[in-house]
Write a protein that holds these residues in place. Structure first.
Motif, PDB file in Angstrom:
ATOM      1  N   ASP A 154       0.855  -1.230  -0.416  1.00 13.55           N
ATOM      2  CA  ASP A 154       0.115   0.111   0.255  1.00 13.55           C
ATOM      3  C   ASP A 154       0.602   1.297  -0.005  1.00 13.55           C
ATOM      4  N   GLY A 155       1.949   1.194  -0.917  1.00 16.35           N
ATOM      5  CA  GLY A 155       3.241   2.541  -1.013  1.00 16.35           C
ATOM      6  C   GLY A 155       1.977   3.555  -1.766  1.00 16.35           C
ATOM      7  N   THR A 156       2.427   5.117  -0.865  1.00 17.48           N
ATOM      8  CA  THR A 156       1.384   6.461  -1.839  1.00 17.48           C
ATOM      9  C   THR A 156       2.763   6.491  -2.730  1.00 17.48           C
ATOM     10  N   CYS A 157       3.967   7.166  -1.651  1.00 17.31           N
ATOM     11  CA  CYS A 157       5.170   8.271  -1.743  1.00 17.31           C
ATOM     12  C   CYS A 157       6.022   7.965  -1.120  1.00 17.31           C
ATOM     13  N   VAL A 158       7.366   8.408  -1.901  1.00 14.39           N
ATOM     14  CA  VAL A 158       8.666   8.162  -0.787  1.00 14.39           C
ATOM     15  C   VAL A 158       9.702   9.411  -0.930  1.00 14.39           C
ATOM     16  N   ALA A 159      10.243   9.242   0.581  1.00 13.91           N
ATOM     17  CA  ALA A 159      11.294  10.673   0.115  1.00 13.91           C
ATOM     18  C   ALA A 159      12.569   9.838   0.764  1.00 13.91           C
ATOM     19  N   VAL A 160      14.400  10.673   0.578  1.00  9.76           N
ATOM     20  CA  VAL A 160      15.024   9.439   1.124  1.00  9.76           C
ATOM     21  C   VAL A 160      16.218  10.648   1.652  1.00  9.76           C
ATOM     22  N   ASN A 161      16.659   9.860   3.463  1.00  8.21           N
ATOM     23  CA  ASN A 161      17.401  11.205   3.753  1.00  8.21           C
ATOM     24  C   ASN A 161      18.703  10.566   3.591  1.00  8.21           C
ATOM     25  N   ASN A 162      19.225  11.096   2.867  1.00  8.32           N
ATOM     26  CA  ASN A 162      20.748  11.190   2.130  1.00  8.32           C
ATOM     27  C   ASN A 162      22.326  10.847   3.552  1.00  8.32           C
ATOM     28  N   LYS A 163      22.055  11.857   4.856  1.00  3.25           N
ATOM     29  CA  LYS A 163      23.122  11.899   5.613  1.00  3.25           C
ATOM     30  C   LYS A 163      22.841  10.273   6.222  1.00  3.25           C
ATOM     31  N   TYR A 164      21.522  10.034   6.656  1.00  3.25           N
ATOM     32  CA  TYR A 164      21.074   8.650   7.685  1.00  3.25           C
ATOM     33  C   TYR A 164      20.870   7.226   6.861  1.00  3.25           C
ATOM     34  N   ARG A 165      20.823   7.367   5.847  1.00  6.73           N
ATOM     35  CA  ARG A 165      20.799   6.503   3.900  1.00  6.73           C
ATOM     36  C   ARG A 165      19.155   5.413   5.026  1.00  6.73           C
ATOM     37  N   LEU A 166      18.235   6.536   4.990  1.00  6.15           N
ATOM     38  CA  LEU A 166      17.036   6.041   5.196  1.00  6.15           C
ATOM     39  C   LEU A 166      16.384   6.535   4.273  1.00  6.15           C
ATOM     40  N   MET A 167      15.373   5.271   4.084  1.00  5.89           N
ATOM     41  CA  MET A 167      13.920   6.035   2.517  1.00  5.89           C
ATOM     42  C   MET A 167      12.341   5.656   3.390  1.00  5.89           C
ATOM     43  N   ALA A 168      11.845   7.007   3.696  1.00  4.16           N
ATOM     44  CA  ALA A 168      10.664   6.677   3.862  1.00  4.16           C
ATOM     45  C   ALA A 168       9.485   6.711   2.835  1.00  4.16           C
ATOM     46  N   PHE A 169       8.960   5.502   3.641  1.00  7.78           N
ATOM     47  CA  PHE A 169       7.871   5.327   1.941  1.00  7.78           C
ATOM     48  C   PHE A 169       6.295   5.678   3.008  1.00  7.78           C
ATOM     49  N   GLY A 170       5.467   6.094   2.389  1.00 10.19           N
ATOM     50  CA  GLY A 170       4.083   7.266   3.001  1.00 10.19           C
ATOM     51  C   GLY A 170       3.697   5.907   2.775  1.00 10.19           C
ATOM     52  N   CYS A 171       2.471   5.384   3.618  1.00  8.55           N
ATOM     53  CA  CYS A 171       1.186   4.266   3.211  1.00  8.55           C
ATOM     54  C   CYS A 171       0.018   4.512   2.970  1.00  8.55           C
ATOM     55  N   ALA A 172      -0.833   3.312   2.456  1.00 10.84           N
ATOM     56  CA  ALA A 172      -1.951   3.454   2.163  1.00 10.84           C
ATOM     57  C   ALA A 172      -2.953   3.895   3.976  1.00 10.84           C
ATOM     58  N   SER A 173      -2.232   3.165   4.798  1.00  8.81           N
ATOM     59  CA  SER A 173      -3.077   3.492   6.098  1.00  8.81           C
ATOM     60  C   SER A 173      -2.823   4.818   6.794  1.00  8.81           C
ATOM     61  N   GLY A 174      -1.790   4.903   6.477  1.00  7.32           N
ATOM     62  CA  GLY A 174      -1.332   6.245   6.996  1.00  7.32           C
ATOM     63  C   GLY A 174       0.297   6.311   7.874  1.00  7.32           C
ATOM     64  N   SER A 175       0.406   5.049   8.221  1.00  2.00           N
ATOM     65  CA  SER A 175       1.759   5.014   9.030  1.00  2.00           C
ATOM     66  C   SER A 175       2.933   5.281   7.725  1.00  2.00           C
ATOM     67  N   VAL A 176       3.978   5.807   8.413  1.00  4.45           N
ATOM     68  CA  VAL A 176       5.219   5.854   7.351  1.00  4.45           C
ATOM     69  C   VAL A 176       6.380   4.413   7.210  1.00  4.45           C
ATOM     70  N   LEU A 177       7.062   4.153   6.830  1.00  4.96           N
ATOM     71  CA  LEU A 177       7.927   2.847   7.002  1.00  4.96           C
ATOM     72  C   LEU A 177       8.971   3.530   6.325  1.00  4.96           C
ATOM     73  N   VAL A 178       9.605   3.481   7.446  1.00  5.98           N
ATOM     74  CA  VAL A 178      11.604   3.573   7.556  1.00  5.98           C
ATOM     75  C   VAL A 178      12.402   2.435   6.939  1.00  5.98           C
ATOM     76  N   TYR A 179      12.739   2.630   5.838  1.00  2.00           N
ATOM     77  CA  TYR A 179      13.608   1.236   5.027  1.00  2.00           C
ATOM     78  C   TYR A 179      14.826   2.130   5.078  1.00  2.00           C
ATOM     79  N   MET A 180      16.057   1.061   5.739  1.00  5.60           N
ATOM     80  CA  MET A 180      16.867   1.001   5.294  1.00  5.60           C
ATOM     81  C   MET A 180      17.962  -0.199   4.666  1.00  5.60           C
ATOM     82  N   ILE A 181      19.076   0.324   4.052  1.00  4.44           N
ATOM     83  CA  ILE A 181      19.748  -1.453   2.892  1.00  4.44           C
ATOM     84  C   ILE A 181      21.139  -1.988   4.280  1.00  4.44           C
ATOM     85  N   ASP A 182      21.107  -3.022   4.281  1.00  6.44           N
ATOM     86  CA  ASP A 182      21.500  -3.959   4.933  1.00  6.44           C
ATOM     87  C   ASP A 182      22.686  -3.992   3.477  1.00  6.44           C
ATOM     88  N   SER A 183      23.532  -3.305   5.036  1.00  4.81           N
ATOM     89  CA  SER A 183      25.251  -3.317   4.259  1.00  4.81           C
ATOM     90  C   SER A 183      25.652  -4.634   3.654  1.00  4.81           C
TER      91      SER A 183
END
Length: 1410
Positions: free
Chosen positions: A251-280
């Protein structure tokens, strides 16, 4: 971290249009904002926030291209790409108007020096004149879903599932396209060759953003799945692209990335934001944390927000703003600490409780440095559909942020520093209160909180004393040309500030309240701060880039010198500095080549101007461990280490920099010095050639770290707290890396680790840690509603009523109870005890223990599951180690609901036992609190039994306030009013051991009519009005409960009288409204008799601090040998004591000095004693002044000084001696006579004691206890009292035993005086006739019941009704001799402090007790 302030601004577009803007896109440095409407492209400037240029599409072109949808800037701000609905990418050139063309320019008054400046100086303070030119459009033949700018290219996603790579020039090199279906997708990069693949047939990219530090694209597909596409090589083609996708998200709707902390914030249709990182290691997408509104904080809206509409990270990457389809804004820190939400409280409700519609947002963007959030609200279409010309508006929300977000070196300080667009907010106090840097900052610090006791040093009060900020306005001259402010720093004493904007820097002193700017504007404009600012002693350290030399430099400027490069110490650096920090006399720099440099600083002694020398100590390359230099959030030198050798006996050398701490994208990495090699002894090397040890490989200490706090101070008493490492971890709260020490210098256990990481949650966002005070400082947003402003206007609702006014308040929180609890959970009770004992002197330590019990109790007692290993018994056992144990438990119970009490007392012990412990420890106030617990948990009989115990103890100790509560409590038990338990007195009412407060709210009057002189009967009516008194003679007295209380009061009074404690008896009667006279009447022939006159006399001397009389050496030949003249003079002198300030204050055993007395009593000394006697013996009517004064005769008054007279005529007392001399000359007293008078005064006790004795004499006389009257008459050495009592003994109503007792007692006193106290002999000689009369008289037998107690009517004086506004009680029924004045005067002094006294009728004795 970030805080809303004030109201949002509304920026109005000067051009009226039917189209409303819907999209906002900032340029890379956020100086320009592109605003899109359907056929318009506008460019706004950031400061001043004005429209610079607007491009309006022709109707023909609009029909061809379709409406505008998205925009993207080229990184150098020279072009804008706009996506149109029909699949076209429109490229616009942004053309500047040249150096001299500005749209807006500041206008200076004539003669202002600000005009004559360098040409490049005007750029930032003027809005430039720009123009837009469209280039050839690019047709992609499919609807465009996303635009993403890369360095030289533009990545465009289309609805047919292709990714197009365009050159910014759009024409020359054509374009490349990649089909999504050809990109291999898997759950991780390792299994991408053969694992399960994602089928992307018919799927396209809905939203996408490029992450430079991950070198890839975070994407949201139109079916709601999330993915990350990364090129395997540097070329962008199908063969080199591969992707990973996140499992279980649809149910992803939008995305924004954080370059300093290497995080990807994905907005969801449920109203919550899932923040992902890439496992090194595997390259898979891992969920780091969620951002969501919880039902706990937002019960009514947490699941009603709709899908996430947009996510925007701040420019410094420390916070993220989220908005939803249904409206509202919410702000979180990078790792999920929730800061602000506009969906609740004053944002969502008006002052009358009605709900507001949340602001729906169609686009938003952060401004430069995060000081503003630009927002375009979505407008509803008009019902009739007709277009309307109106001005578009953009909202600008204003923020202030912590200095930690961009200049993390401020974490070494204990001040909170926030900076807004044009001002700084700090928490330090006045310069006058601040500690000098030389002294240790704090050992025990004062905290002025409502519940804290005030007795501490002042360090803490300057940091915590109030909620107000110290606000410093940044100098407008500096701000105009160097906006925005990028860095701010404060020194450790909190007295010096420094700020750096686009170019140069400026600093400010709180002591002088002045800014220092560069005198040479060229020097300011030729440097820019790159790595931050820090203070070292009186120097500001700046890591900067020099434009003239094109060179990175480290500069030190002294704050007292002019801000000029001539006074700076400049060190050239080899690479650009990203971060800087200071530890003692060392500077640590982190550079773009991923290396760390350590420099030592030393102040030069020989130079004429203050300057410092900088020397390179060590370089450490970190390129093996750091993938990208922009990922390092902070770098810190610290004395923290893990190795052995930590012991209590030898504190570690906190002066040495033991470790380097790096925050690498939220991962805290520690490099310790390598001590495994051969160690060089310090004495073998000179200080110059001392080689620093290399560092070990890095160790990861913690994840998700936002801020780090450490200190270089030492404190042997609080080593746990000072040598700990404090981490702020977002939604996970705080973590502390605590050192563990062996107790009593014992050898540490081999299995015990040297340190332990303890997590705990906070209610505030931490901005500073006060290490020794166990406090975290922070700030919080508060809101104020002004929604009645502009309510009458018919235009659109003003912003002031749509939004509350936001303020930022200082806040703090105790964390010690969290640490103690975590240690106890881990069976480290010994460490917890050492930590607690080191902090036991803190004013809120008792509160810490209470909090710990309360939190554990709430968790365990309300748990639905059985707890296998409950912590509460351990906590209870731990608290018993402290003297506050009993109080802590009962305070915690009183603040907890009744249902949890059984669980609590099962762990801490039976409340009956705890109550008895309180009694044994003499802690009666705490025992009273336990009584309330017992009342609710036990049957009434048990409550009464314990209440009786407490009541008796309180009576013994004279805790009258508690006694009154206990009387009320016992009555409540009896009458079933158990719902009104006694309130626990927090502060004991001052007991009147220094003087009875008999006359408070009460009037006592004695007056007999003149008729009664002839009759021998007593005419005395007693009227008692006691609404709450324990012995009220009303209907209540029949109740068993009142009888029970009365019995206890009588028993206590009996005990006091048996032990000859008259002073305590008086206090007891006065404080509890005990009917002393009535009780004494009943006990007259029992306990109210004097068994041993000599013992009683001695005891009174001791109780009332009354000196035993002494005989002056020359008394044999004294002219005062005849008693009459002597008595009168001593009495007249005694009157004057009321004017003596010493005697009117506290009881004092020192004899009063004659010369200290007011002149007023000396005025009357010239009057012959004979006149005085005749006047008083005729019973002349007395006129009432402000205080009752006996008159010499009907015409002539004798003014008697009061305490008020003394204060008002102090000049007379201190300086005007002529009157004294005059009066002494009229008396013509010889030296020996004066000596005798002073001896008389020396034999008198304190004035308060005299008042008290006179009152007791009055009470005993009323009750007919004549033997006590004799004892008091003896101590006062008042002949008239003895005469009066002996006169009474003639009455047939006086029992023979009394006469016999008095005769025996007086003879015993005479015998004792002859052998032990000769000072009494002159007085006993005076009353010899009365004693003889007693011995000779034959006593008649009379029934005791027939005796009516009263003063003899033949001795009474008639009193006139008083017409004055402030009546005072009349005189005592003493013999009409000269000493009547003395007695009346002393009565008055007892009444001086009593404001309310009621007028009395003649012939009544009225006593009102409240």
């Amino acid at each position: 971290m970030y805080f809303l302030t004030g109201w949002p601004r509304r920026l109005l577009c000067p051009l009226r249009s039917e189209e409303q803007p819907f999209h906002l896109q900032p340029s890379q440095h956020r100086l320009y904002f592109a605003v899109l409407a359907h056929t318009q492209l506008s460019v706004w400037f950031s400061r001043p926030s004005v429209l610079v240029v607007s491009y309006i599409e022709s109707a023909k072109a609009a029909a061809q291209f379709g409406f505008y949808q998205q925009a993207e800037w080229k990184p150098d701000d020279s072009m804008i790409a706009v996506a149109a609905a029909n699949g076209y990418v429109l490229l616009f050139d942004v053309i500047g108007g040249g150096d001299d063309k500005y749209l807006y320019e500041p206008v200076y008054p004539k003669g202002s020096p600000r005009v004559k400046v360098t040409p490049s100086y005007k750029e930032e303070q003027c809005a430039p004149a720009l123009s837009l030119e469209m280039k050839k459009p690019v047709d992609l033949e499919a609807p465009i879903t996303s635009l993403q700018s890369l360095q030289e290219d533009l990545l465009v996603c289309t609805a047919d599932g292709y990714l197009h790579m365009l050159h910014w020039d759009g024409v020359r090199n054509g374009r490349r396209a990649v089909n999504l279906c050809t990109i291999p997708f898997s759950l991780d990069l390792q299994s991408s060759r053969g694992g399960p693949c994602l089928d992307l047939n018919g799927v396209y990219v809905r939203d996408m953003e490029y992450c430079a530090t991950l070198d890839g694209f975070a994407v949201v597909f139109d079916d709601g799945r999330l993915g990350f596409i990364t090129p395997t090589a540097n070329r962008f083609s199908t063969e080199q692209l591969q992707g990973v996708w996140a499992a279980d998200v649809m149910d992803g709707t939008c995305v924004a990335v954080n370059n300093k902390y290497r995080l990807m914030a994905f907005g969801c249709a449920s109203g919550s934001v899932l923040v992902y990182m890439i496992d090194s290691t595997t390259g898979s997408m891992q969920l780091s944390h969620k951002l969501e509104l919880t039902p706990k904080h937002y019960p009514d809206i947490w699941n009603k927000t709709g899908p996430v509409k947009m996510i925007r990270w701040s420019p410094d990457c420390s916070v993220v703003m989220v908005t939803w389809e249904c409206g509202g804004l919410s702000l979180w820190s990078v790792f999920g600490a929730h800061l602000i939400c506009t969906l609740g409280e004053d944002f969502a409700y008006r002052s009358d409780g009605t709900k507001k519609d949340p602001l729906k947002i169609s686009s938003m963007s952060w401004g430069a440095e995060g000081y503003h959030l630009w927002v375009i609200g979505s407008t509803e279409a008009r019902e009739d559909g007709s277009p309307q010309l109106r001005q578009a508006s953009i909202l600008q929300f204003q923020f202030i942020k912590s200095a930690l977000t961009v200049n993390p070196c401020t974490s070494n300080q204990e001040q909170v520093l926030l900076h807004g667009e044009d001002r700084l907010f700090l928490t330090c106090g006045d310069a006058a209160q601040a500690h000098s840097p030389a002294e240790p900052l704090r050992d025990s610090s004062p905290l002025h909180r409502p519940h804290a006791t005030p007795p501490l040093s002042q360090g803490l009060s300057t940091l915590l004393g109030h909620k107000h900020w110290h606000v410093v306005q940044i100098h407008s001259t500096y701000l105009e040309s160097n906006w925005p402010i990028r860095f701010a720093a404060i020194d450790s004493a909190g007295q010096c500030l420094a700020v750096a904007g686009r170019r140069g820097f400026a600093h400010y002193s709180l002591f002088t309240r002045k800014w220092k700017l560069f005198g040479n504007i060229t020097q300011e404009q030729s440097m820019t701060v790159t790595g931050g600012l820090a203070w070292w002693n009186d120097f500001v350290i700046v890591a900067c880039y020099n434009f003239i030399d094109q060179q990175e430099e480290l500069r030190l400027y002294h704050r007292s010198c002019n801000l000029d490069n001539a006074f700076a110490s400049i060190t050239k650096l080899h690479a650009e500095t990203l971060l800087l920090n200071v530890f003692k006399n060392m500077v640590i720099l982190f550079r773009t080549d991923c290396s760390i440099c350590l420099y030592s600083i030393e102040k030069k002694q020989d130079s004429p101007n203050p300057s410092a020398s900088v020397e390179l100590l060590q370089e450490v390359s970190m390129s093996r461990y750091i993938p990208h230099p922009g990922l390092v959030v902070s770098v810190t030198l610290t004395s923290v280490r893990t190795e052995t050798g930590i012991s209590l006996k030898a504190p570690q050398q906190a002066c040495t920099a033991e470790s380097i701490l790096l925050n690498l994208a939220g991962q805290l990495i520690m490099l310790q010095r390598d001590r495994s090699g051969p160690q060089v002894r310090e004495k073998d090397t000179t200080s110059n050639q001392k080689k620093l040890l290399p560092f070990c490989p890095p160790v990861v200490l913690a994840q998700c770290v936002e801020n780090v706090w450490t200190t270089c101070r030492t404190n042997r008493k609080k080593r746990h707290l000072v040598e700990a490492l404090w981490l702020s971890c977002g939604e996970a709260g705080m973590k502390v890396w605590l050192p563990l020490f062996p107790r009593d210098h014992r050898k540490p256990h081999s299995f015990l680790s040297r340190r332990i990481m303890l997590p705990f949650l906070l209610n505030i966002y931490p901005l500073a840690v006060l290490f020794e005070d166990a406090l975290v400082l922070g700030a919080t947003n508060e809101t104020l509603l002004y929604d009645n402003l502009g309510a009458n206007s018919s235009a659109e609702e003003p912003l002031e009523s749509l939004f509350p006014f936001c303020t930022v308040e200082r806040t703090s929180q105790i964390y010690l109870h969290h640490l103690l609890r975590q240690l106890l959970v881990r069976n480290l009770g010994e460490q917890a005890l050492m930590l607690a004992q080191s902090c036991s002197s803190l004013p809120y330590f008792s509160h810490v223990l209470e909090l710990m019990v309360h939190v554990v109790l709430e968790e365990e007692a309300t748990s639905r599951e059985p707890i296998p290993d409950p912590l509460l018994p351990t906590v209870a056992k731990f608290i018993t180690e402290f003297p506050l144990f009993l109080r802590t438990i009962v305070h915690c119970a009183r603040k907890t609901e009744f249902a949890l009490w059984n669980y609590l007392f099962a762990a801490v012990g039976n409340p009956k036992d705890l109550f008895e412990e309180c009694l044994m420890a003499q802690d009666l106030d705490t025992a009273a609190s336990y009584l309330i617990i017992l009342q609710n948990m036990e049957v009434p009989a048990v409550s009464r039994q314990h209440a009786t115990l407490l009541f008796n103890t309180a009576l013994e100790q004279g805790k009258w306030d508690l006694c009154r509560h206990m009387i009320r409590f016992l009555k409540a038990i009896g009458s079933g009013e158990s719902e009104t338990p006694p309130s626990t007195p927090t502060t004991q009412e001052p007991s009147s051991t220094g003087g009875f407060e008999f006359f408070r709210n009460r009037s006592i009057s004695l007056s007999q009519s003149a008729d009664s002189v002839s009759t021998g009967k007593f005419n005395l009516q007693k009227t008692f009005s006691m609404p709450s008194g324990p012995s009220a003679k009303g209907k209540d007295s029949e109740s068993a409960e009142n009888m029970y209380i009365d019995m206890m009061l009588w028993r206590h009074a009996r005990r006091l009288l048996e032990q000859v404690r008259l002073k305590d008896l008086g206090c007891f009667a006065a404080q509890l409204g005990f009917e002393l006279i009535g009780w004494l009447c009943r006990e007259r022939m029992r306990v109210a008799r004097v068994e041993d006159f000599v013992t009683a006399l001695k005891r009174l001397h001791e109780d009332f601090l009354w000196p035993f009389p002494v005989i002056p050496a020359g008394s044999i030949s004294s002219p005062f040998k005849n008693g009459r003249c002597r008595t009168v003079l001593s009495t007249r002198l005694l009157k004057s004591q009321s004017a003596d300030s010493l005697l009117n204050s506290e009881m004092d055993t020192a004899p009063p000095q004659v010369t200290r007395n007011n002149h007023s009593w000396l005025d009357g000394l010239g009057v012959a004693p004979k006149e005085m006697d005749s006047a008083s013996s005729h019973g002349a009517p007395q006129t009432q002044e402000a205080f009752l004064s006996p008159l010499i005769n009907k015409t002539e008054e004798c003014s008697i000084g009061s305490a008020t007279d003394l204060t008002e005529t102090s000049s007379m007392v201190d300086g005007d001696w002529t009157m004294v001399d005059e009066n002494f000359s009229t008396l013509s007293l010889s030296q020996s006579e004066l000596e005798h008078i002073s001896m008389e005064l020396a034999n008198k006790g304190p004035h308060k004691s005299q008042v008290q004795l006179r009152y007791l004499l009055h009470v005993f006389m009323e009750a007919g206890c004549l033997d006590w009257c004799v004892v008091i008459g003896l101590i006062l050495r008042d002949v008239n009292v003895i005469k009066q009592v002996v006169g009474f003994l003639d009455s047939p109503e006086v029992p023979a035993e009394t006469v016999q007792s008095i005769r025996t007692g007086l003879l015993a006193v005479d015998q004792w005086a002859s052998s032990d106290c000769l000072g009494y002999k002159p007085f006993l000689n005076l009353i010899r006739p009365q004693l003889q009369k007693l011995c000779d008289a034959s006593v008649e037998q009379v029934q005791p019941e027939a005796f009516q107690p009263s003063s003899m009517s033949k001795l009474a004086e008639p009193a006139l009704p008083r017409a004055e506004p402030c009546p005072a009680p009349l005189g005592l029924p003493l013999p009409p001799d000269a000493s009547t004045g003395s007695g009346a005067r002393n009565m008055e002094d007892a009444c001086e402090d009593e404001p309310e006294e009621e007028a009395v009728e003649e012939g009544t004795y009225d006593c009102t007790l409240s």
